[in-house]
Design a protein around this motif. Sequence first.
Motif, PDB file in Angstrom:
ATOM      1  N   UNK A  18     -10.999  23.923 -13.319  1.00 57.48           N
ATOM      2  CA  UNK A  18     -11.862  24.828 -12.551  1.00 57.48           C
ATOM      3  C   UNK A  18     -11.081  25.373 -11.364  1.00 57.48           C
ATOM      4  N   UNK A  19     -10.844  26.660 -11.365  1.00 56.63           N
ATOM      5  CA  UNK A  19     -10.133  27.284 -10.258  1.00 56.63           C
ATOM      6  C   UNK A  19     -11.038  27.505  -9.059  1.00 56.63           C
ATOM      7  N   UNK A  20     -10.450  27.416  -7.874  1.00 54.29           N
ATOM      8  CA  UNK A  20     -11.191  27.678  -6.634  1.00 54.29           C
ATOM      9  C   UNK A  20     -10.328  28.539  -5.705  1.00 54.29           C
ATOM     10  N   UNK A  21      -9.644  29.508  -6.285  1.00 55.69           N
ATOM     11  CA  UNK A  21      -8.692  30.287  -5.498  1.00 55.69           C
ATOM     12  C   UNK A  21      -9.345  31.009  -4.327  1.00 55.69           C
ATOM     13  N   UNK A  22     -10.495  31.633  -4.556  1.00 58.57           N
ATOM     14  CA  UNK A  22     -11.139  32.402  -3.478  1.00 58.57           C
ATOM     15  C   UNK A  22     -11.575  31.483  -2.339  1.00 58.57           C
ATOM     16  N   UNK A  23     -12.167  30.339  -2.691  1.00 64.48           N
ATOM     17  CA  UNK A  23     -12.581  29.376  -1.672  1.00 64.48           C
ATOM     18  C   UNK A  23     -11.365  28.864  -0.908  1.00 64.48           C
ATOM     19  N   UNK A  24     -10.297  28.528  -1.625  1.00 65.99           N
ATOM     20  CA  UNK A  24      -9.085  28.016  -0.982  1.00 65.99           C
ATOM     21  C   UNK A  24      -8.457  29.054  -0.060  1.00 65.99           C
ATOM     22  N   UNK A  25      -8.396  30.290  -0.502  1.00 72.49           N
ATOM     23  CA  UNK A  25      -7.802  31.346   0.319  1.00 72.49           C
ATOM     24  C   UNK A  25      -8.572  31.508   1.622  1.00 72.49           C
ATOM     25  N   UNK A  26      -9.895  31.546   1.514  1.00 69.99           N
ATOM     26  CA  UNK A  26     -10.698  31.722   2.722  1.00 69.99           C
ATOM     27  C   UNK A  26     -10.570  30.499   3.624  1.00 69.99           C
ATOM     28  N   UNK A  27     -10.647  29.321   3.027  1.00 70.21           N
ATOM     29  CA  UNK A  27     -10.570  28.093   3.813  1.00 70.21           C
ATOM     30  C   UNK A  27      -9.236  28.012   4.567  1.00 70.21           C
ATOM     31  N   UNK A  28      -8.146  28.273   3.886  1.00 70.72           N
ATOM     32  CA  UNK A  28      -6.838  28.183   4.541  1.00 70.72           C
ATOM     33  C   UNK A  28      -6.705  29.206   5.662  1.00 70.72           C
ATOM     34  N   UNK A  29      -7.268  30.381   5.450  1.00 75.70           N
ATOM     35  CA  UNK A  29      -7.184  31.423   6.478  1.00 75.70           C
ATOM     36  C   UNK A  29      -7.958  31.049   7.735  1.00 75.70           C
ATOM     37  N   UNK A  30      -8.901  30.116   7.603  1.00 73.22           N
ATOM     38  CA  UNK A  30      -9.748  29.745   8.740  1.00 73.22           C
ATOM     39  C   UNK A  30      -9.606  28.275   9.124  1.00 73.22           C
ATOM     40  N   UNK A  31      -8.542  27.636   8.662  1.00 70.14           N
ATOM     41  CA  UNK A  31      -8.277  26.265   9.065  1.00 70.14           C
ATOM     42  C   UNK A  31      -9.287  25.256   8.552  1.00 70.14           C
TER      43      UNK A  31
ATOM     44  N   UNK B 218       0.836  -1.197   0.000  1.00 72.40           N
ATOM     45  CA  UNK B 218       0.000   0.000   0.000  1.00 72.40           C
ATOM     46  C   UNK B 218       0.873   1.251   0.000  1.00 72.40           C
ATOM     47  N   UNK B 219       0.562   2.219  -0.841  1.00 70.70           N
ATOM     48  CA  UNK B 219       1.274   3.483  -0.853  1.00 70.70           C
ATOM     49  C   UNK B 219       0.935   4.262   0.409  1.00 70.70           C
ATOM     50  N   UNK B 220       1.935   4.869   1.038  1.00 72.43           N
ATOM     51  CA  UNK B 220       1.685   5.662   2.231  1.00 72.43           C
ATOM     52  C   UNK B 220       0.703   6.786   1.889  1.00 72.43           C
ATOM     53  N   UNK B 221      -0.335   6.916   2.720  1.00 72.74           N
ATOM     54  CA  UNK B 221      -1.397   7.871   2.428  1.00 72.74           C
ATOM     55  C   UNK B 221      -1.167   9.177   3.174  1.00 72.74           C
ATOM     56  N   UNK B 222      -0.931  10.289   2.496  1.00 70.88           N
ATOM     57  CA  UNK B 222      -0.773  11.565   3.190  1.00 70.88           C
ATOM     58  C   UNK B 222      -2.082  11.981   3.852  1.00 70.88           C
ATOM     59  N   UNK B 223      -1.947  12.740   4.919  1.00 70.55           N
ATOM     60  CA  UNK B 223      -3.086  13.167   5.720  1.00 70.55           C
ATOM     61  C   UNK B 223      -3.181  14.685   5.658  1.00 70.55           C
ATOM     62  N   UNK B 224      -4.399  15.206   5.600  1.00 74.96           N
ATOM     63  CA  UNK B 224      -4.559  16.656   5.628  1.00 74.96           C
ATOM     64  C   UNK B 224      -4.139  17.187   6.987  1.00 74.96           C
ATOM     65  N   UNK B 225      -3.700  18.426   7.024  1.00 77.68           N
ATOM     66  CA  UNK B 225      -3.284  19.037   8.278  1.00 77.68           C
ATOM     67  C   UNK B 225      -4.424  19.758   8.967  1.00 77.68           C
ATOM     68  N   UNK B 226      -4.096  20.469  10.016  1.00 81.33           N
ATOM     69  CA  UNK B 226      -5.098  21.246  10.724  1.00 81.33           C
ATOM     70  C   UNK B 226      -6.005  20.382  11.590  1.00 81.33           C
ATOM     71  N   UNK B 227      -7.204  20.893  11.841  1.00 80.43           N
ATOM     72  CA  UNK B 227      -8.130  20.213  12.742  1.00 80.43           C
ATOM     73  C   UNK B 227      -8.683  18.927  12.150  1.00 80.43           C
ATOM     74  N   UNK B 228      -8.697  18.830  10.825  1.00 75.32           N
ATOM     75  CA  UNK B 228      -9.310  17.682  10.163  1.00 75.32           C
ATOM     76  C   UNK B 228      -8.223  16.754   9.619  1.00 75.32           C
ATOM     77  N   UNK B 229      -7.892  15.722  10.372  1.00 77.02           N
ATOM     78  CA  UNK B 229      -6.878  14.767   9.947  1.00 77.02           C
ATOM     79  C   UNK B 229      -7.554  13.626   9.201  1.00 77.02           C
ATOM     80  N   UNK B 230      -7.593  13.743   7.885  1.00 75.12           N
ATOM     81  CA  UNK B 230      -8.194  12.689   7.076  1.00 75.12           C
ATOM     82  C   UNK B 230      -7.284  12.377   5.903  1.00 75.12           C
ATOM     83  N   UNK B 231      -7.356  11.146   5.393  1.00 72.11           N
ATOM     84  CA  UNK B 231      -6.527  10.816   4.225  1.00 72.11           C
ATOM     85  C   UNK B 231      -6.822  11.747   3.057  1.00 72.11           C
ATOM     86  N   UNK B 232      -5.766  12.249   2.443  1.00 73.77           N
ATOM     87  CA  UNK B 232      -5.946  13.197   1.341  1.00 73.77           C
ATOM     88  C   UNK B 232      -6.623  12.573   0.130  1.00 73.77           C
TER      89      UNK B 232
END
Length: 274
Positions: free
Chosen positions: A166-179, A1-15
Amino acid sequence: MTSMPITGGALAMPKLGLGTWRMSGRDCTAAVTRALALGYRHIDTAEMYGNEEAVGAALAESGIPRDEIFLTTKVWYENLTPDGVRRAIEASLAKLRTDHVNLFLIHWPSPSMNLAAVLATMAHLKHEGLVRHIGVSNFTVALMRQAVEAIGAEIACNQVEYHVLLGQDAVLDYARAHGITVTAYCPLAQGRLGDHPALAEVAAKHGATPAQVALKYLLDQDGVAAIPKAAREETQRANLAALAITLDDEDRTALAALPKNQRFVDPAFAPDWD
């Protein structure tokens, strides 16, 4: 099995997770069973998909401890009342054969919803242990701001259509700023990636497919997970293999230059994306 990276922050889930939209019955159970056997530990379903029983059967048959699987489900937009949300999660848990889900999302916003009341109910469900985290799907920045800033909800995730076209820059910027984690659905643009020479060129450079390169482009991004639908074992394996690709700056520049205005999921009840 390939090692599965995990998202950071409060939500630790397989990427990398398995999407199950448009899967049903024994075919769905078989697909989820295959994915779990290959090493997937992030499974995404929804009330509206009509396949929670099939997913639950696969989880039960897998023999994998429940605490090793990250399970997401969603409440349909027609049920966005406090009573409707509670009925939805209770029904979902029964079908999934589990006492909790790891992530419970509002599937689509509704113009008639009382967002504060719905999120308060979801927070109660979290307090009761029926859900580990709450979040939203198909929320614009304006809706995210309402949930986070006006209401004060602890949103862990926003699941949106996101891919190299499909770009999601605005959503990503806001999401990252708020974890907040962003989960990309339709991360392979519903199979529409074969017509772009730049994508094919990057894929050839790495001995990979355009889909694998497009998937790795998302998985490399901070705070982003992806849930491609994959029913066949060879596709599930190919998506896992994308984790081993190493994109360089030249690759990322080529992928960033692809058109970013192609939205493929836009039902009549969708919010105003602008």
